[in-house]
Design a protein around this motif. Structure first.
Motif, PDB file in Angstrom:
ATOM      1  N   VAL A 178       0.811  -1.213   0.000  1.00  8.86           N
ATOM      2  CA  VAL A 178       0.000   0.000   0.000  1.00  8.86           C
ATOM      3  C   VAL A 178       0.851   1.274   0.000  1.00  8.86           C
ATOM      4  N   ASN A 179       2.131   1.147  -0.366  1.00  9.16           N
ATOM      5  CA  ASN A 179       3.003   2.329  -0.370  1.00  9.16           C
ATOM      6  C   ASN A 179       2.500   3.412  -1.310  1.00  9.16           C
ATOM      7  N   ALA A 180       2.057   3.031  -2.501  1.00 13.03           N
ATOM      8  CA  ALA A 180       1.535   4.023  -3.453  1.00 13.03           C
ATOM      9  C   ALA A 180       0.267   4.659  -2.911  1.00 13.03           C
ATOM     10  N   ALA A 181      -0.548   3.884  -2.231  1.00 10.52           N
ATOM     11  CA  ALA A 181      -1.773   4.423  -1.627  1.00 10.52           C
ATOM     12  C   ALA A 181      -1.430   5.403  -0.507  1.00 10.52           C
ATOM     13  N   TYR A 182      -0.391   5.120   0.251  1.00 12.55           N
ATOM     14  CA  TYR A 182       0.034   6.056   1.298  1.00 12.55           C
ATOM     15  C   TYR A 182       0.531   7.371   0.695  1.00 12.55           C
ATOM     16  N   ARG A 183       1.265   7.297  -0.417  1.00  6.35           N
ATOM     17  CA  ARG A 183       1.710   8.534  -1.083  1.00  6.35           C
ATOM     18  C   ARG A 183       0.495   9.334  -1.565  1.00  6.35           C
ATOM     19  N   HIS A 184      -0.474   8.643  -2.136  1.00 10.77           N
ATOM     20  CA  HIS A 184      -1.709   9.301  -2.566  1.00 10.77           C
ATOM     21  C   HIS A 184      -2.396   9.960  -1.372  1.00 10.77           C
ATOM     22  N   ALA A 185      -2.440   9.271  -0.248  1.00 10.61           N
ATOM     23  CA  ALA A 185      -3.106   9.797   0.953  1.00 10.61           C
ATOM     24  C   ALA A 185      -2.424  11.070   1.457  1.00 10.61           C
ATOM     25  N   LYS A 186      -1.106  11.134   1.363  1.00 14.92           N
ATOM     26  CA  LYS A 186      -0.400  12.340   1.812  1.00 14.92           C
ATOM     27  C   LYS A 186      -0.790  13.544   0.956  1.00 14.92           C
ATOM     28  N   MET A 217      -1.616  10.340  -8.500  1.00 10.82           N
ATOM     29  CA  MET A 217      -1.145   9.406  -7.481  1.00 10.82           C
ATOM     30  C   MET A 217      -2.177   8.296  -7.255  1.00 10.82           C
ATOM     31  N   ALA A 218      -3.450   8.628  -7.334  1.00  7.32           N
ATOM     32  CA  ALA A 218      -4.507   7.628  -7.167  1.00  7.32           C
ATOM     33  C   ALA A 218      -4.461   6.607  -8.307  1.00  7.32           C
ATOM     34  N   VAL A 219      -4.249   7.101  -9.514  1.00  8.61           N
ATOM     35  CA  VAL A 219      -4.158   6.197 -10.664  1.00  8.61           C
ATOM     36  C   VAL A 219      -2.963   5.256 -10.476  1.00  8.61           C
ATOM     37  N   GLY A 220      -1.860   5.805 -10.021  1.00  8.39           N
ATOM     38  CA  GLY A 220      -0.682   4.975  -9.774  1.00  8.39           C
ATOM     39  C   GLY A 220      -0.953   3.940  -8.692  1.00  8.39           C
ATOM     40  N   ALA A 221      -1.670   4.328  -7.649  1.00  7.10           N
ATOM     41  CA  ALA A 221      -1.977   3.393  -6.572  1.00  7.10           C
ATOM     42  C   ALA A 221      -2.943   2.311  -7.045  1.00  7.10           C
ATOM     43  N   TRP A 240      -3.537   1.249 -10.214  1.00 10.45           N
ATOM     44  CA  TRP A 240      -3.062   0.431 -11.310  1.00 10.45           C
ATOM     45  C   TRP A 240      -1.644  -0.096 -11.109  1.00 10.45           C
ATOM     46  N   GLY A 241      -1.051   0.201  -9.967  1.00 13.50           N
ATOM     47  CA  GLY A 241       0.258  -0.329  -9.664  1.00 13.50           C
ATOM     48  C   GLY A 241       1.393   0.268 -10.428  1.00 13.50           C
ATOM     49  N   ALA A 242       1.221   1.537 -10.853  1.00 11.75           N
ATOM     50  CA  ALA A 242       2.281   2.216 -11.587  1.00 11.75           C
ATOM     51  C   ALA A 242       2.618   3.517 -10.875  1.00 11.75           C
TER      52      ALA A 242
END
Length: 147
Positions: free
Chosen positions: A71-79, A137-141, A143-145
Motif C-alpha cells: 500500500v506504499n503508493a496508496a500512502y503517497r496518494h493519501a499524503k 497518485m490515485a491512478v498509480g496506486a 493500477w500499480g504504476a
C-alpha cells in the motif's frame, strides 16, 4: 466499488469547477454579481466533498492494509490527499468570507481587495494543481504504476 472511489470522482470534478469560479471572481470584478453565490456554494460543496473523500479514503486504506498488499503508493496518494483536503477546507472558509466582505460585488479596488484577490487565486490554483497530482497518485496506486 468502494465509496471513496465514487466520492473522489465527484470531488475531482467539482474541485476544478470551484477553482475556476474563484479565479474568475477574484480577477474580474464585473463578473462578481453573477458568480458570487455559485462560487460560494461550489467552494462549500468542495470542502465537504474533500473531507468526506479523505475519511472514506482512510477507511479504504485501513482495509487494504489488512489484506497484506503493498500500500506504499496508496500512502503517497493519501499524503497528497491530506494537502488537497486542507486547501479545500481553507478555501471553503475564506471564499465565503471574501464574497461577503472584501470582494463583494460593488466594492472598489483598493489594497485589501487586491490582497484578497491574490489570496483566493493562490488557493484556487494550489487546489487545482494538488488535486490533479493527487488524481495521478490515485491512478498509480490503483493500477500499480508510479505516476
Amino acid at each position: 466499488m468502494p465509496v471513496h472511489v465514487l466520492i473522489a470522482h465527484v470531488a475531482a470534478l467539482v474541485g476544478p469547477v470551484s477553482s475556476a469560479l474563484v479565479v474568475v471572481y477574484a480577477l474580474v470584478p464585473a463578473a462578481r454579481a453573477r458568480l458570487r453565490w455559485p462560487m460560494v456554494v461550489t467552494s462549500l460543496v468542495t470542502g465537504v466533498l474533500f473531507v468526506v473523500t479523505a475519511s472514506a479514503g482512510r477507511a479504504l486504506l485501513a482495509d487494504l492494509d489488512q489484506t497484506g498488499v503493498d500500500v506504499n503508493a496508496a500512502y503517497r496518494h493519501a499524503k497528497f490527499s491530506d494537502t488537497a483536503t486542507t486547501l479545500a477546507v481553507v478555501s471553503a472558509i475564506l471564499v465565503p468570507v471574501a464574497a461577503l466582505r472584501p470582494l463583494r460585488p460593488g466594492v472598489g479596488r483598493g489594497p485589501s481587495t487586491r490582497v484578497w484577490a491574490v489570496l483566493l487565486c493562490v488557493l484556487a490554483v494550489g487546489l487545482l494543481v494538488i488535486t490533479g497530482y493527487t488524481v495521478l497518485m490515485a491512478v498509480g496506486a490503483a493500477w500499480g504504476a508510479d505516476a
